[in-house]
Design an enzyme around this catalytic site. Structure first.
Site, PDB file in Angstrom:
ATOM      1  N   ARG A 166      11.862 -25.748  48.188  1.00 49.96           N
ATOM      2  CA  ARG A 166      12.605 -25.517  49.434  1.00 49.96           C
ATOM      3  C   ARG A 166      13.093 -24.064  49.500  1.00 49.96           C
ATOM      4  O   ARG A 166      13.010 -23.336  48.517  1.00 49.96           O
ATOM      5  CB  ARG A 166      13.766 -26.503  49.575  1.00 49.96           C
ATOM      6  CG  ARG A 166      14.734 -26.530  48.396  1.00 49.96           C
ATOM      7  CD  ARG A 166      16.137 -26.824  48.820  1.00 49.96           C
ATOM      8  NE  ARG A 166      16.657 -25.796  49.709  1.00 49.96           N
ATOM      9  CZ  ARG A 166      17.113 -24.610  49.278  1.00 49.96           C
ATOM     10  NH1 ARG A 166      17.131 -24.293  48.001  1.00 49.96           N
ATOM     11  NH2 ARG A 166      17.569 -23.715  50.147  1.00 49.96           N
ATOM     12  N   GLY A 167      13.642 -23.725  50.690  1.00 47.71           N
ATOM     13  CA  GLY A 167      14.013 -22.338  50.947  1.00 47.71           C
ATOM     14  C   GLY A 167      12.847 -21.716  51.700  1.00 47.71           C
ATOM     15  O   GLY A 167      11.686 -21.881  51.289  1.00 47.71           O
ATOM     16  N   ALA A 168      13.166 -21.043  52.804  1.00 47.16           N
ATOM     17  CA  ALA A 168      12.099 -20.575  53.695  1.00 47.16           C
ATOM     18  C   ALA A 168      11.110 -19.622  53.013  1.00 47.16           C
ATOM     19  O   ALA A 168       9.904 -19.670  53.273  1.00 47.16           O
ATOM     20  CB  ALA A 168      12.729 -19.917  54.921  1.00 47.16           C
ATOM     21  N   GLY A 169      11.610 -18.760  52.135  1.00 47.48           N
ATOM     22  CA  GLY A 169      10.721 -17.827  51.433  1.00 47.48           C
ATOM     23  C   GLY A 169       9.876 -18.553  50.393  1.00 47.48           C
ATOM     24  O   GLY A 169       8.664 -18.323  50.283  1.00 47.48           O
TER      25      GLY A 169
ATOM     26  N   ARG B 198       6.898 -28.754  57.302  1.00 48.21           N
ATOM     27  CA  ARG B 198       8.267 -28.508  57.794  1.00 48.21           C
ATOM     28  C   ARG B 198       8.141 -27.643  59.044  1.00 48.21           C
ATOM     29  O   ARG B 198       7.616 -26.529  58.982  1.00 48.21           O
ATOM     30  CB  ARG B 198       9.124 -27.823  56.713  1.00 48.21           C
ATOM     31  CG  ARG B 198       9.346 -28.749  55.513  1.00 48.21           C
ATOM     32  CD  ARG B 198      10.529 -28.314  54.689  1.00 48.21           C
ATOM     33  NE  ARG B 198      11.797 -28.576  55.338  1.00 48.21           N
ATOM     34  CZ  ARG B 198      12.962 -28.110  54.894  1.00 48.21           C
ATOM     35  NH1 ARG B 198      13.005 -27.344  53.819  1.00 48.21           N
ATOM     36  NH2 ARG B 198      14.080 -28.398  55.521  1.00 48.21           N
TER      37      ARG B 198
ATOM     38  N   CYS C  20      24.561 -22.879  52.509  1.00 53.53           N
ATOM     39  CA  CYS C  20      23.264 -23.313  52.001  1.00 53.53           C
ATOM     40  C   CYS C  20      22.849 -22.490  50.779  1.00 53.53           C
ATOM     41  O   CYS C  20      23.711 -21.911  50.090  1.00 53.53           O
ATOM     42  CB  CYS C  20      22.181 -23.316  53.070  1.00 53.53           C
ATOM     43  SG  CYS C  20      20.801 -24.400  52.589  1.00 53.53           S
TER      44      CYS C  20
ATOM     45  N   ASP D  28      15.897 -19.301  58.497  1.00 55.51           N
ATOM     46  CA  ASP D  28      14.593 -19.988  58.480  1.00 55.51           C
ATOM     47  C   ASP D  28      13.689 -19.446  59.565  1.00 55.51           C
ATOM     48  O   ASP D  28      12.462 -19.478  59.436  1.00 55.51           O
ATOM     49  CB  ASP D  28      14.786 -21.494  58.649  1.00 55.51           C
ATOM     50  CG  ASP D  28      15.445 -22.079  57.404  1.00 55.51           C
ATOM     51  OD1 ASP D  28      16.676 -21.984  57.292  1.00 55.51           O
ATOM     52  OD2 ASP D  28      14.703 -22.579  56.535  1.00 55.51           O
TER      53      ASP D  28
ATOM     54  N   LYS E  35      20.323 -23.215  58.272  1.00 57.44           N
ATOM     55  CA  LYS E  35      20.810 -24.541  57.890  1.00 57.44           C
ATOM     56  C   LYS E  35      21.906 -25.045  58.822  1.00 57.44           C
ATOM     57  O   LYS E  35      22.804 -24.292  59.192  1.00 57.44           O
ATOM     58  CB  LYS E  35      21.320 -24.477  56.442  1.00 57.44           C
ATOM     59  CG  LYS E  35      21.785 -25.789  55.847  1.00 57.44           C
ATOM     60  CD  LYS E  35      20.751 -26.875  55.924  1.00 57.44           C
ATOM     61  CE  LYS E  35      19.435 -26.498  55.287  1.00 57.44           C
ATOM     62  NZ  LYS E  35      18.332 -27.419  55.652  1.00 57.44           N
TER      63      LYS E  35
ATOM     64  N   LYS F 260      10.153 -13.947  58.695  1.00 58.29           N
ATOM     65  CA  LYS F 260      10.956 -15.057  59.244  1.00 58.29           C
ATOM     66  C   LYS F 260      11.205 -14.882  60.747  1.00 58.29           C
ATOM     67  O   LYS F 260      11.896 -15.689  61.358  1.00 58.29           O
ATOM     68  CB  LYS F 260      12.256 -15.193  58.474  1.00 58.29           C
ATOM     69  CG  LYS F 260      11.992 -15.695  57.062  1.00 58.29           C
ATOM     70  CD  LYS F 260      13.214 -15.792  56.237  1.00 58.29           C
ATOM     71  CE  LYS F 260      12.861 -16.270  54.832  1.00 58.29           C
ATOM     72  NZ  LYS F 260      13.934 -15.959  53.877  1.00 58.29           N
TER      73      LYS F 260
HETATM   74  P1  RI2 Z   1      15.635 -18.213  51.674  1.00 54.69           P
HETATM   75  C1  RI2 Z   1      16.806 -22.909  53.651  1.00 54.69           C
HETATM   76  O1  RI2 Z   1      16.283 -24.059  54.226  1.00 54.69           O
HETATM   77  C2  RI2 Z   1      18.223 -22.628  54.108  1.00 54.69           C
HETATM   78  O2  RI2 Z   1      18.434 -22.934  55.472  1.00 54.69           O
HETATM   79  C3  RI2 Z   1      18.306 -21.154  53.819  1.00 54.69           C
HETATM   80  O3  RI2 Z   1      19.392 -20.526  54.468  1.00 54.69           O
HETATM   81  C4  RI2 Z   1      16.961 -20.693  54.352  1.00 54.69           C
HETATM   82  O4  RI2 Z   1      16.049 -21.736  53.975  1.00 54.69           O
HETATM   83  C5  RI2 Z   1      16.472 -19.376  53.873  1.00 54.69           C
HETATM   84  O5  RI2 Z   1      16.328 -19.400  52.476  1.00 54.69           O
HETATM   85  P2  RI2 Z   1      16.034 -25.444  53.394  1.00 54.69           P
HETATM   86  O6  RI2 Z   1      14.652 -25.318  52.800  1.00 54.69           O
HETATM   87  O7  RI2 Z   1      14.238 -18.060  52.188  1.00 54.69           O
HETATM   88  O8  RI2 Z   1      17.115 -25.633  52.382  1.00 54.69           O
HETATM   89  O9  RI2 Z   1      16.464 -16.979  51.897  1.00 54.69           O
HETATM   90  O10 RI2 Z   1      16.063 -26.511  54.472  1.00 54.69           O
HETATM   91  O11 RI2 Z   1      15.672 -18.698  50.240  1.00 54.69           O
END
Ligand code: RI2
Length: 309
Positions: free
Chosen positions: A16-19, A59, A125, A194, A205, A230
């Site tokens: 998880r995390g957009a990156g 997603r 988040c 995101d 988030k 993004k």
């Molecule tokens: P990075 C996450 O989504 C959060 O919303 C976080 O702020 C965003 O991605 C960006 O994260 P999720 O996968 O890419 O927890 O900076 O739903 O790590």
């Protein structure tokens, strides 16, 4: 990892995390290309497209995912042989991953300049881009204190407080609804993203918009740390960013919900913070006001309106 396994891990948020999901998806595409046993370039392309669609369908909100996948798939536009196409996919996937990791480092350097010694920060988040800025400021010797939210329903705040704790940063762990209560103690809100629309609105988030609203009312600055991939090109065409609604059992167990027939549980994973609540977006190309989102889409992502039709 098989393509289907990566797709499942992204969907259930093990990755998880957009990156991170963007990097995992391009890695999955490269692995898929490596094992694709076909000799006809057209079939290769069709199979790769099928894989790309599976990955981007996991997603719907984080635009980093389709942007990353498309940046790899673009190399197949001018393919002449399967071998060349395969190598081009490997090369492009590796380039994307390297670019992404480098971008996180650059954002940390630029973002840390906006954090002053003695600052009290609030983050929501678990964003590697946002945390990168905080960790870099700390590494530079700035004395910091952080408020980190719990992040219902998936509890990503726990990952954040572990990271902050391991770095030795004084951290307050609060429930999401306590953000307004503490906002006057906060100098700067630092969050990730995101997706960012052409009008500078930031999708992040669920709960980010409430925090940004409270910050705006309290005259507390909000910065968003986000790689250029993004930014959402198709918002130029007026397309809305889809907000993912996840399984309701993340919020309320099915057996409890079953006893409440008039109650509908809702579980949007993201919300939209308007540009006017955001002071700066820190990208690897520099810190920009949200109003310059169009420029990022055009100049750094290289999307022109003609490419999007
Ligand atoms: P990075 C996450 O989504 C959060 O919303 C976080 O702020 C965003 O991605 C960006 O994260 P999720 O996968 O890419 O927890 O900076 O739903 O790590």
């Amino acid at each position: 990892m098989l393509l289907s396994e990566t797709a499942a891990s992204i969907k259930d948020m093990e990755i998880r995390g957009a990156g991170r999901i963007a990097r995992a998806a391009v890695k999955a595409l490269a692995d898929y290309a490596e094992n694709l046993d076909v000799s006809d370039p057209e079939t290769f392309k069709q199979e790769m497209q099928r894989a790309a669609d599976i990955l981007t369908g996991t997603r719907p909100t984080a635009v980093s995912l389709p942007n990353a996948v498309r940046s790899v798939m673009r190399v197949l536009d001018s393919l002449d042989s399967v071998e060349n196409a395969r190598n081009a996919v490997f090369l492009r996937a590796a380039e994307f991953i390297e670019h992404s990791e480098h971008a996180i480092g650059r954002i940390a350097e630029i973002g840390a300049r906006h954090i002053s010694d003695g600052d009290v920060l609030l983050t929501h988040c678990n964003s590697e881009a946002a945390l990168g800025c905080i960790l870099e400021a700390h590494r530079q010797g700035k004395e910091l204190e952080v408020y980190a939210t719990e992040v219902r329903p998936r509890g990503q705040g726990l990952i954040t407080i572990k990271t902050l704790n391991d770095a030795g940063i004084r951290t307050n762990y609060i429930v999401d609804s306590a953000a307004r209560y503490f906002i006057n103690d906060v100098d700067l809100v630092v969050v990730g993203a995101d997706a960012i629309a052409v009008n500078g609105a930031v999708v992040n988030k669920i709960g980010t918009a409430q925090i940004a609203h409270a910050a705006n009312e309290a005259r507390t600055n909000v910065i968003v740390a986000a790689e250029t991939y993004k930014f959402a090109p198709r918002t130029i065409l007026g397309e809305k960013i889809e907000i993912e609604e996840r399984d309701t059992t993340e919020v309320l167990p099915a057996e409890v919900a079953a006893r409440l027939p008039f109650v509908r549980v809702r579980n949007p994973a993201f919300d939209v913070t308007p540009a006017e609540y955001i002071d700066l977006i820190v990208t690897e190309q520099g810190a920009i006001p949200p109003e310059l989102a169009f420029t990022v889409i055009r100049d750094y992502l290289g999307w022109r309106i003609e490419d999007l039709r």
